[in-house]
Design a protein around this motif. Structure first.
Motif, PDB file in Angstrom:
ATOM      1  N   UNK A 127     -41.279 -11.770  38.526  1.00 39.44           N
ATOM      2  CA  UNK A 127     -40.954 -11.044  39.758  1.00 39.44           C
ATOM      3  C   UNK A 127     -39.485 -11.245  40.128  1.00 39.44           C
ATOM      4  N   UNK A 128     -38.980 -12.461  39.984  1.00 38.76           N
ATOM      5  CA  UNK A 128     -37.568 -12.715  40.277  1.00 38.76           C
ATOM      6  C   UNK A 128     -36.687 -11.910  39.341  1.00 38.76           C
ATOM      7  N   UNK A 129     -37.071 -11.811  38.077  1.00 40.49           N
ATOM      8  CA  UNK A 129     -36.272 -11.049  37.115  1.00 40.49           C
ATOM      9  C   UNK A 129     -36.259  -9.553  37.436  1.00 40.49           C
ATOM     10  N   UNK A 130     -37.263  -9.068  38.160  1.00 39.68           N
ATOM     11  CA  UNK A 130     -37.303  -7.651  38.533  1.00 39.68           C
ATOM     12  C   UNK A 130     -36.395  -7.332  39.717  1.00 39.68           C
ATOM     13  N   UNK A 131     -35.968  -8.361  40.441  1.00 35.05           N
ATOM     14  CA  UNK A 131     -35.094  -8.141  41.589  1.00 35.05           C
ATOM     15  C   UNK A 131     -33.691  -7.758  41.126  1.00 35.05           C
ATOM     16  N   UNK A 132     -32.944  -7.020  41.956  1.00 35.67           N
ATOM     17  CA  UNK A 132     -31.536  -6.740  41.632  1.00 35.67           C
ATOM     18  C   UNK A 132     -30.741  -8.054  41.610  1.00 35.67           C
ATOM     19  N   UNK A 133     -29.588  -8.046  40.974  1.00 34.59           N
ATOM     20  CA  UNK A 133     -28.786  -9.258  40.807  1.00 34.59           C
ATOM     21  C   UNK A 133     -28.499  -9.923  42.150  1.00 34.59           C
ATOM     22  N   UNK A 134     -28.083  -9.160  43.162  1.00 33.23           N
ATOM     23  CA  UNK A 134     -27.781  -9.733  44.473  1.00 33.23           C
ATOM     24  C   UNK A 134     -28.977 -10.497  45.030  1.00 33.23           C
ATOM     25  N   UNK A 135     -30.160  -9.930  44.877  1.00 35.97           N
ATOM     26  CA  UNK A 135     -31.371 -10.579  45.387  1.00 35.97           C
ATOM     27  C   UNK A 135     -31.738 -11.793  44.544  1.00 35.97           C
ATOM     28  N   UNK A 136     -31.641 -11.669  43.220  1.00 35.52           N
ATOM     29  CA  UNK A 136     -31.969 -12.801  42.332  1.00 35.52           C
ATOM     30  C   UNK A 136     -31.093 -13.995  42.630  1.00 35.52           C
ATOM     31  N   UNK A 171     -36.791 -11.848  49.799  1.00 36.18           N
ATOM     32  CA  UNK A 171     -38.109 -12.485  49.958  1.00 36.18           C
ATOM     33  C   UNK A 171     -39.198 -11.436  50.169  1.00 36.18           C
ATOM     34  N   UNK A 172     -38.884 -10.410  50.954  1.00 34.47           N
ATOM     35  CA  UNK A 172     -39.854  -9.349  51.205  1.00 34.47           C
ATOM     36  C   UNK A 172     -40.199  -8.622  49.910  1.00 34.47           C
ATOM     37  N   UNK A 173     -39.181  -8.277  49.142  1.00 42.86           N
ATOM     38  CA  UNK A 173     -39.400  -7.569  47.871  1.00 42.86           C
ATOM     39  C   UNK A 173     -40.147  -8.472  46.894  1.00 42.86           C
ATOM     40  N   UNK A 174     -39.794  -9.743  46.860  1.00 41.32           N
ATOM     41  CA  UNK A 174     -40.477 -10.695  45.982  1.00 41.32           C
ATOM     42  C   UNK A 174     -41.944 -10.818  46.388  1.00 41.32           C
ATOM     43  N   UNK A 175     -42.203 -10.854  47.688  1.00 40.70           N
ATOM     44  CA  UNK A 175     -43.582 -10.896  48.169  1.00 40.70           C
ATOM     45  C   UNK A 175     -44.372  -9.671  47.739  1.00 40.70           C
ATOM     46  N   UNK A 176     -43.725  -8.494  47.826  1.00 39.40           N
ATOM     47  CA  UNK A 176     -44.387  -7.260  47.382  1.00 39.40           C
ATOM     48  C   UNK A 176     -44.708  -7.330  45.886  1.00 39.40           C
ATOM     49  N   UNK A 177     -43.757  -7.757  45.098  1.00 36.72           N
ATOM     50  CA  UNK A 177     -43.958  -7.841  43.650  1.00 36.72           C
ATOM     51  C   UNK A 177     -45.058  -8.840  43.304  1.00 36.72           C
ATOM     52  N   UNK A 178     -45.086  -9.953  44.017  1.00 36.29           N
ATOM     53  CA  UNK A 178     -46.099 -10.970  43.734  1.00 36.29           C
ATOM     54  C   UNK A 178     -47.481 -10.550  44.210  1.00 36.29           C
ATOM     55  N   UNK A 179     -47.556  -9.801  45.298  1.00 40.04           N
ATOM     56  CA  UNK A 179     -48.874  -9.349  45.759  1.00 40.04           C
ATOM     57  C   UNK A 179     -49.487  -8.378  44.764  1.00 40.04           C
TER      58      UNK A 179
END
Length: 195
Positions: A127-136, A171-179
């Motif tokens: 999930x972290x790897x799916x985030x954009x660079x700024x978010x990662x 964190x919100x996007x990571x939560x969505x990906x993990x859910x």
């Protein structure tokens, strides 16, 4: 025998070289992996960071935040490399190597629980790897490297408010990906055989 005084800065520099710099290498490598997604490039970034830090150590005050300084050097090296590449950053998949994970396996633990934790760890990594660079990078700096908001703002060269909003969005996007990924995950309490 007369007492020979060693300048305070010299003691600071020796301590920095001998103990402090090496203690941050794992964290720098993890951050470099987040930025580059390439083990060889990450190792090169850490090595270049270490060399530049040693060359510039005289510019550092003893009361400076060494960890934040090192992460800033690494990020600036990476950004300079990106500027020099005309095609932009080349993304490579991160091979998950179980030898790199900080995993301690106790023989008394239930194998199913170990399996579930490993699956969860891999899902978080994916999930972290799916985030954009700024978010990662902001997630890694805050959650894994435990830098404060002001330290992250210093590393990223942006206001603290920007750090806070980027982290909240990440964190919100990571939560969505993990859910989404949890729907396929067996739970630790779930038995291996349904009767």
């Amino acid at each position: 025998m007369p007492y020979i005084s060693v300048p305070e800065n010299e003691v600071f520099y020796r301590t920095m070289e001998d103990t402090t710099l090496p203690s941050y290498m794992d964290g720098l490598y993890a951050y470099a992996m987040v930025l580059s997604r390439n083990p060889a490039m990450a190792a090169d970034l850490v090595q270049e960071t270490y060399l530049r830090a040693l060359k510039a150590k005289e510019n550092l005050r003893p009361d400076s935040n060494l960890k934040s300084w090192l992460f800033t050097i690494l990020r600036n090296i990476w950004l300079n490399q990106l500027r020099h590449e005309r095609a932009g950053p080349k993304l490579a998949e991160l091979d998950s190597d179980p030898n790199l994970a900080d995993v301690s396996i106790a023989t008394s633990e239930d194998p199913h629980d170990l399996y579930v934790r490993n699956v969860q760890r891999e899902q978080v990594r994916a999930a972290i790897q799916q985030l954009p660079v700024e978010s990662r990078e902001i997630v890694i700096l805050r959650e894994y490297e435990e830098l404060s908001y002001s330290e992250i703002a210093n590393v990223l060269q942006c206001p603290i408010g920007t750090v806070m909003s980027r982290l909240a969005r990440a964190r919100s996007r990571l939560g969505d990906l993990l859910s989404i990924s949890r729907e396929t995950l067996p739970t630790e309490n779930e038995g291996t055989v349904n009767q």
